[in-house]
Design a protein around this motif. Sequence first.
Motif, short mmCIF file in Angstrom:
data_model
loop_
_atom_site.label_atom_id
_atom_site.label_comp_id
_atom_site.label_asym_id
_atom_site.label_seq_id
_atom_site.Cartn_x
_atom_site.Cartn_y
_atom_site.Cartn_z
N LEU A 97 -8.73 7.17 -4.15
CA LEU A 97 -7.38 7.72 -4.08
C LEU A 97 -7.20 8.90 -5.04
O LEU A 97 -6.50 9.87 -4.72
CB LEU A 97 -6.35 6.64 -4.39
CG LEU A 97 -6.24 5.50 -3.37
CD1 LEU A 97 -5.20 4.49 -3.82
CD2 LEU A 97 -5.90 6.03 -1.99
N LEU A 120 0.88 10.07 -4.34
CA LEU A 120 0.01 10.47 -3.23
C LEU A 120 0.81 10.71 -1.96
O LEU A 120 0.56 11.66 -1.21
CB LEU A 120 -1.06 9.40 -2.99
CG LEU A 120 -2.07 9.66 -1.88
CD1 LEU A 120 -2.86 10.95 -2.15
CD2 LEU A 120 -3.03 8.48 -1.73
N THR A 137 0.83 -1.20 0.00
CA THR A 137 0.00 0.00 0.00
C THR A 137 0.87 1.26 0.00
O THR A 137 0.63 2.19 -0.77
CB THR A 137 -0.94 0.01 1.22
OG1 THR A 137 -1.86 -1.08 1.12
CG2 THR A 137 -1.74 1.32 1.29
N LYS A 178 -5.93 12.60 -3.81
CA LYS A 178 -4.76 13.28 -4.36
C LYS A 178 -5.13 14.67 -4.86
O LYS A 178 -4.40 15.65 -4.63
CB LYS A 178 -4.17 12.45 -5.50
CG LYS A 178 -2.90 13.05 -6.09
CD LYS A 178 -2.33 12.16 -7.20
CE LYS A 178 -1.09 12.79 -7.81
NZ LYS A 178 -0.54 11.96 -8.91
N LYS A 201 -9.74 7.83 3.42
CA LYS A 201 -10.06 6.46 3.05
C LYS A 201 -11.19 5.91 3.91
O LYS A 201 -12.06 5.18 3.43
CB LYS A 201 -8.82 5.58 3.19
CG LYS A 201 -7.80 5.77 2.09
CD LYS A 201 -8.27 5.19 0.77
CE LYS A 201 -8.39 3.68 0.85
NZ LYS A 201 -8.97 3.10 -0.41
N LEU A 204 0.05 10.85 5.79
CA LEU A 204 -0.54 9.51 5.75
C LEU A 204 -1.78 9.44 6.62
O LEU A 204 -2.79 8.82 6.23
CB LEU A 204 0.50 8.49 6.23
CG LEU A 204 0.03 7.03 6.30
CD1 LEU A 204 -0.49 6.55 4.95
CD2 LEU A 204 1.17 6.13 6.80
N HIS A 230 2.47 1.73 -3.28
CA HIS A 230 1.49 2.21 -4.26
C HIS A 230 1.25 3.71 -4.10
O HIS A 230 1.19 4.44 -5.10
CB HIS A 230 0.18 1.43 -4.11
CG HIS A 230 -0.88 1.85 -5.09
ND1 HIS A 230 -0.72 1.77 -6.45
CD2 HIS A 230 -2.13 2.38 -4.89
CE1 HIS A 230 -1.81 2.20 -7.06
NE2 HIS A 230 -2.67 2.59 -6.14
N TYR A 231 1.11 4.16 -2.87
CA TYR A 231 0.92 5.59 -2.62
C TYR A 231 2.09 6.40 -3.17
O TYR A 231 1.90 7.51 -3.71
CB TYR A 231 0.79 5.86 -1.12
CG TYR A 231 -0.52 5.39 -0.49
CD1 TYR A 231 -1.55 4.85 -1.27
CD2 TYR A 231 -0.70 5.46 0.89
CE1 TYR A 231 -2.72 4.42 -0.68
CE2 TYR A 231 -1.89 5.03 1.48
CZ TYR A 231 -2.88 4.50 0.69
OH TYR A 231 -4.05 4.07 1.27
N ASP A 232 3.28 5.86 -3.05
CA ASP A 232 4.47 6.53 -3.58
C ASP A 232 4.42 6.55 -5.11
O ASP A 232 4.68 7.58 -5.75
CB ASP A 232 5.72 5.79 -3.09
CG ASP A 232 7.01 6.53 -3.43
OD1 ASP A 232 6.95 7.66 -3.97
OD2 ASP A 232 8.09 5.99 -3.16
N ILE A 240 -4.58 10.96 4.70
CA ILE A 240 -5.03 10.06 3.63
C ILE A 240 -5.95 8.99 4.20
O ILE A 240 -7.01 8.68 3.62
CB ILE A 240 -3.81 9.39 2.94
CG1 ILE A 240 -3.02 10.44 2.15
CG2 ILE A 240 -4.26 8.26 2.02
CD1 ILE A 240 -1.66 9.95 1.68
#
Length: 248
Positions: free
Chosen positions: A62, A27, A18, A66, A56, A49, A21-23, A52
């Motif tokens: 997402l 995001l 996760t 962003k 969520k 984080l 993926h955010y990187d 975020i």
Amino acid sequence: MSMRVKEVAELVGISLRTLHHYDEIGLLAPDETTDAGYRLYSDANLETLQQILFFKELDFPLKKIKEIMSSPVFDREKAMELHRKLLMEKRSRIDAMIATIEKTVRHARGEIQMTNKEKFEGFDFSRTPYEQEARERWGDEAVDEANAKVGGLSKDKQQEISDEMNAIYFKLATLRGGSPESEEAQVAIKEWYDFLNQMGSYSPEAFKALGQMYVDDERFTANIDQFGEGLAVFMRDAMAVYADKSKN
């Protein structure tokens, strides 16, 4: 003090995948990467984080998170205030449903009797408390057509639409301190115009009139201003600007 990605994952309780993926999607990029390729997260990264994950929890996609957080006018403190309001509302609905479950169990055991109305307390599928108002303004045919579109969708799709609506409201709430004529405000209000036209058919004139109703009708104002005081007025003004430009 910097933390490695594994340490962050263990602290928060989310997977390494996760965070990666955010990187990858831009995001949440760690403030530092070592020569060996280790991601190092700062305290500021952890605050991002946290933000975020609040989004969520409220089912924001997402992509929308962003967009909102990358806005130059994004205000973290105001966002937290809104998160609190929305989470409290969500908690109230969940508490009501838990109470209904407990009553239903006792009813099944013969300990109490439940009315049919009590069996469905806590459920809310409409998210549209002003249907009668809409029928009076636009007629039964237009409302029935919109309801038929929504009713024909799967529950997942209906939830997706609801989440998209909330995300647009939230995005506009972050912009309400600026000018409704700004490019960013107009891009966001176009998202609202396009969203509404998924459900019905709004001309620029009808869109402008709807914005005015957000302010004229205190029920609409109260509902919209849950996302931020003054949002209804800001949306009215932005919708008027958009409508007038669309006619030119």
